[in-house]
Motif scaffolding. Structure first.
Motif, mmCIF file in Angstrom:
data_model
loop_
_atom_site.group_PDB
_atom_site.id
_atom_site.type_symbol
_atom_site.label_atom_id
_atom_site.label_comp_id
_atom_site.label_asym_id
_atom_site.label_seq_id
_atom_site.Cartn_x
_atom_site.Cartn_y
_atom_site.Cartn_z
ATOM 1 N N UNK A 1 -28.550 62.463 72.666
ATOM 2 C CA UNK A 1 -27.328 62.370 73.153
ATOM 3 C C UNK A 1 -26.379 63.660 72.812
ATOM 4 N N UNK A 2 -25.712 64.377 73.530
ATOM 5 C CA UNK A 2 -24.826 65.335 73.205
ATOM 6 C C UNK A 2 -23.445 64.903 73.531
ATOM 7 N N UNK A 3 -22.487 65.206 72.621
ATOM 8 C CA UNK A 3 -21.235 64.335 72.767
ATOM 9 C C UNK A 3 -20.188 65.435 72.646
ATOM 10 N N UNK A 4 -19.186 65.206 73.423
ATOM 11 C CA UNK A 4 -17.838 65.851 73.215
ATOM 12 C C UNK A 4 -16.719 64.873 72.704
ATOM 13 N N UNK A 5 -16.552 64.905 71.559
ATOM 14 C CA UNK A 5 -15.500 63.793 71.098
ATOM 15 C C UNK A 5 -14.173 64.345 70.772
ATOM 16 N N UNK A 6 -12.988 63.675 71.188
ATOM 17 C CA UNK A 6 -11.649 64.272 70.905
ATOM 18 C C UNK A 6 -10.903 62.966 70.313
ATOM 19 N N UNK A 7 -10.387 63.130 68.867
ATOM 20 C CA UNK A 7 -9.568 62.188 68.297
ATOM 21 C C UNK A 7 -8.108 62.643 68.478
ATOM 22 N N UNK B 1 -10.887 59.131 62.416
ATOM 23 C CA UNK B 1 -12.111 58.596 62.543
ATOM 24 C C UNK B 1 -13.108 59.156 61.825
ATOM 25 N N UNK B 2 -14.196 58.307 61.689
ATOM 26 C CA UNK B 2 -15.643 59.185 60.957
ATOM 27 C C UNK B 2 -16.674 58.235 61.424
ATOM 28 N N UNK B 3 -17.946 58.986 61.369
ATOM 29 C CA UNK B 3 -19.117 58.376 61.521
ATOM 30 C C UNK B 3 -19.969 58.303 60.135
ATOM 31 N N UNK B 4 -21.095 57.494 60.040
ATOM 32 C CA UNK B 4 -21.764 57.401 58.875
ATOM 33 C C UNK B 4 -23.311 57.202 59.389
ATOM 34 N N UNK C 1 -13.232 63.394 61.580
ATOM 35 C CA UNK C 1 -12.470 63.834 62.614
ATOM 36 C C UNK C 1 -10.985 63.425 62.574
ATOM 37 N N UNK C 2 -10.175 64.305 62.188
ATOM 38 C CA UNK C 2 -8.646 63.785 62.160
ATOM 39 C C UNK C 2 -8.072 63.853 63.201
ATOM 40 N N UNK C 3 -6.901 63.128 63.322
ATOM 41 C CA UNK C 3 -6.366 63.245 64.534
ATOM 42 C C UNK C 3 -6.087 64.704 65.050
ATOM 43 N N UNK D 1 -10.326 54.967 60.932
ATOM 44 C CA UNK D 1 -9.603 55.074 59.418
ATOM 45 C C UNK D 1 -8.080 54.725 59.612
ATOM 46 N N UNK D 2 -7.352 54.820 60.701
ATOM 47 C CA UNK D 2 -6.009 54.741 60.842
ATOM 48 C C UNK D 2 -5.517 53.430 61.703
ATOM 49 N N UNK D 3 -4.466 53.065 61.309
ATOM 50 C CA UNK D 3 -3.909 51.713 61.997
ATOM 51 C C UNK D 3 -3.874 51.774 63.323
ATOM 52 N N UNK D 4 -3.643 53.272 64.028
ATOM 53 C CA UNK D 4 -3.660 53.345 65.307
ATOM 54 C C UNK D 4 -4.448 54.573 65.709
#
Length: 311
Positions: free
Chosen positions: A63-69, A74-77, A85-87, A105-108
């Protein structure tokens, strides 16, 4: 006219709402919109939680992912590795498989992403840039690959494309072709940004100053419709003006006011495209008293006149 924040218009209509409880018993309210294309899946997500929440994920297909926070961290383990990946940051990554967790990781948290199947890889396989050559070499070797050594900061042009995807005006095959073309365009912008950041000496910026520069960027975004001076940004971020000017360019690849102009132009473009707002009203909304000055700035930024959006 009521002004919205940059991410306020990015969520598409028709999303599904649900309550999720993770393995530790932590709950979150989730608003999720997914669209499954023949070659990829597009998603928009918004979560609200009292404390950090964890989502288990497992897949064994490449899978190839384009991810935008868009908002929140958020984070992945997976396999003992953590990727944060910060806001207002984004990544392009390839994984042959995944067995791990996604952490909010954040409330929203508001995010957007595209999960791309192997059948779409040929359309993205370009080797015009060094970062793309290295990326695709790893992909073809079936190794974990990232287009940039670290998450990159979301640009206003990327936000405009995400908005175009959220509010696609077509149906049927036209919709599929439109969305896939926007995915290709978004990937190209991410690759070009990764290449432009190669060799930039952001490592000379201390962690404390980097945090303050991120705060300056947030301040600009949250006050983008107000008159703004370098002194005000400096005071809000806790950096002196010299460090602000030098560090902003090193970390983000643009000046503070260059970033502000990107935000305002992108907002004006979306007003013209997706409302009955006139070009005159769009100009006033982003602080231009003279429509001619706005038209000239718009053309310089996008390469075409705002009137062409109405045609």
């Amino acid at each position: 006219m009521r002004k919205k924040g940059m991410t306020g218009w990015l969520f598409p209509p028709g999303a599904q709402q649900c309550c999720f409880v993770d393995a530790r018993g932590v709950s979150a309210q989730i608003l999720l919109s997914e669209e499954h294309l023949p070659t990829s899946t597009i998603f928009f997500g918004c979560t609200q939680q009292q404390e950090k929440i964890t989502l288990r994920e497992q897949y064994d297909t490449p899978m190839l992912s384009l991810y935008f926070s868009l908002e929140g961290d958020t984070s992945s383990l997976s396999n003992g590795e953590v990727l944060s990946v910060l806001g207002q940051q984004h990544i392009v990554s390839y994984k042959p498989s995944f067995d791990g967790y996604y952490v909010f990781d954040s409330p929203s948290v508001k995010n957007f992403g595209v999960l791309i199947n192997e059948s779409f890889f040929d359309r993205l396989h370009m080797d015009d840039l060094d970062c793309l050559k290295r990326f695709w070499d790893k992909v073809h070797a079936n190794q974990v690959a990232d287009i940039s050594p670290a998450p990159m900061n979301i640009t206003a042009r990327q936000l405009s494309l995400i908005h175009d995807i959220a509010y696609c005006p077509f149906n049927g095959k036209m919709r599929i072709n439109y969305l896939e073309s926007k995915i290709v365009e978004l990937f190209i912008l991410q690759a070009a940004q990764a290449e432009s950041l190669r060799g930039m000496n952001a490592g000379s910026i201390s962690k404390a100053d980097a945090d303050k520069l991120q705060a300056a960027r947030v301040y600009i975004r949250e006050h983008m419709f107000e008159p703004m001076s370098l002194h005000e940004i400096s005071r809000a971020s806790g950096l002196n003006e010299f460090k602000l000017k030098k560090g902003f360019r090193e970390l983000f690849g643009t000046t503070a006011f260059g970033y502000l102009n990107e935000l305002r132009m992108a907002y004006a473009r979306q007003l013209i495209l997706n409302s009955d707002c006139s070009i005159l009203e769009a100009a006033y909304s982003v602080g231009y008293a003279e429509p001619y000055s706005f038209t000239r700035a718009f053309r310089k930024h996008f390469g075409y006149l705002p009137s062409e959006l109405k045609g």
